[in-house]
Design a protein around this motif. Structure first.
Motif, PDB file in Angstrom:
ATOM      1  N   SER A  74       0.787  -1.105   0.054  1.00  0.00           N
ATOM      2  CA  SER A  74      -0.103  -0.143  -0.038  1.00  0.00           C
ATOM      3  C   SER A  74       0.763   1.048   0.188  1.00  0.00           C
ATOM      4  O   SER A  74       2.103   1.380   0.508  1.00  0.00           O
ATOM      5  CB  SER A  74      -0.964  -0.041   1.259  1.00  0.00           C
ATOM      6  OG  SER A  74      -1.270   1.184   1.582  1.00  0.00           O
ATOM      7  N   LEU A 102      -4.321  -1.173  -2.744  1.00  0.00           N
ATOM      8  CA  LEU A 102      -4.313  -1.855  -1.408  1.00  0.00           C
ATOM      9  C   LEU A 102      -4.757  -1.105  -0.429  1.00  0.00           C
ATOM     10  O   LEU A 102      -4.950  -1.431   0.614  1.00  0.00           O
ATOM     11  CB  LEU A 102      -2.788  -2.304  -1.344  1.00  0.00           C
ATOM     12  CG  LEU A 102      -2.276  -3.378  -2.224  1.00  0.00           C
ATOM     13  CD1 LEU A 102      -0.860  -3.762  -1.724  1.00  0.00           C
ATOM     14  CD2 LEU A 102      -3.275  -4.536  -2.463  1.00  0.00           C
ATOM     15  N   TYR A 103      -4.568   0.351  -0.506  1.00  0.00           N
ATOM     16  CA  TYR A 103      -5.009   1.213   0.411  1.00  0.00           C
ATOM     17  C   TYR A 103      -6.969   1.188   0.640  1.00  0.00           C
ATOM     18  O   TYR A 103      -7.414   1.569  -0.298  1.00  0.00           O
ATOM     19  CB  TYR A 103      -4.729   2.530   0.321  1.00  0.00           C
ATOM     20  CG  TYR A 103      -4.921   3.477   1.414  1.00  0.00           C
ATOM     21  CD1 TYR A 103      -4.273   3.336   2.536  1.00  0.00           C
ATOM     22  CD2 TYR A 103      -6.323   4.736   1.236  1.00  0.00           C
ATOM     23  CE1 TYR A 103      -4.728   4.351   3.621  1.00  0.00           C
ATOM     24  CE2 TYR A 103      -6.369   5.445   2.043  1.00  0.00           C
ATOM     25  CZ  TYR A 103      -5.730   5.416   3.667  1.00  0.00           C
ATOM     26  OH  TYR A 103      -6.089   6.290   4.242  1.00  0.00           O
ATOM     27  N   GLY A 128      -0.297  -4.467   3.788  1.00  0.00           N
ATOM     28  CA  GLY A 128      -1.439  -3.510   3.823  1.00  0.00           C
ATOM     29  C   GLY A 128      -2.027  -3.435   5.122  1.00  0.00           C
ATOM     30  O   GLY A 128      -1.339  -3.452   6.222  1.00  0.00           O
TER      31      GLY A 128
END
Length: 188
Positions: A74, A102-103, A128
């Motif tokens: 992330s 991924l965030y 993450g």
């Protein structure tokens, strides 16, 4: 030869690993972050405990799971700092991609990212956030070694590492398609 106390899935995963055909998905939740006033969530740094625990996560990776073939991280500050400190403990630095998907991703979105990974990648590391990472582990783990699944269900804290093993290409990974082989929470 299968030991009597091992489930067939456990032995299959170990056989695949020995033959070099297994894929491993290693999931690392970022280390403990700080909550400074006025700092947006995306920009929160690691806190003192996180600064201690992230290198411990790297030592765990180096000692137990080796260097991944690819790292997807992330772009949030706390995940980038976690990876920077963890990777300093490895013998070599693997290829790294900061993936904005991924965030804040949920389990299905994370699974979609994993399915895009090249079949040449044998070991993939995701760095993450929760709840997405925990939910991803629970989604794809069709079986587990020992109490690993229950441990993830109970709590997947900061710096937690989960390892899933499977045969086949990443694009075929689906719900229940992997064996959860290990869960650890390294502390510095």
């Amino acid at each position: 030869m299968r030991h009597r106390d091992q489930a067939p899935e456990v032995q299959d995963a170990r056989n695949a690993a020995a033959e070099g055909t297994a894929r491993r998905l290693v999931v690392l939740r970022h280390a403990k972050s700080a909550w400074p006033d006025g700092v947006p969530d995306h920009d929160r740094p690691l806190g003192p405990r996180g600064l201690r625990d992230a290198p411990a996560a790297g030592r765990l990776l180096a000692g137990s799971f080796g260097v991944p073939d690819l790292v997807l991280c992330s772009p949030a500050r706390r995940t980038r700092e976690t990876w920077d400190l963890a990777s300093a403990e490895l013998d070599r630095i693997p290829p790294l991609r900061h993936d904005p998907r991924l965030y804040g991703a949920d389990a299905r979105e994370l699974l979609d990212v994993v399915r895009e990974v090249s079949p040449e990648v044998g070991t993939l590391l995701l760095v993450g956030h929760n709840p997405g990472l925990e939910d991803l582990v629970l989604l794809v783990a069709g079986a587990a070694v020992g109490d690993a699944l229950e441990r993830v269900r109970t709590k997947f804290p900061t710096s937690a590492v989960a390892v899933l093993s499977r045969q086949g290409v990443w694009s075929d990974l689906g719900p229940g398609g992997a064996l959860l082989t290990d869960v650890a929470v390294p502390r510095g």
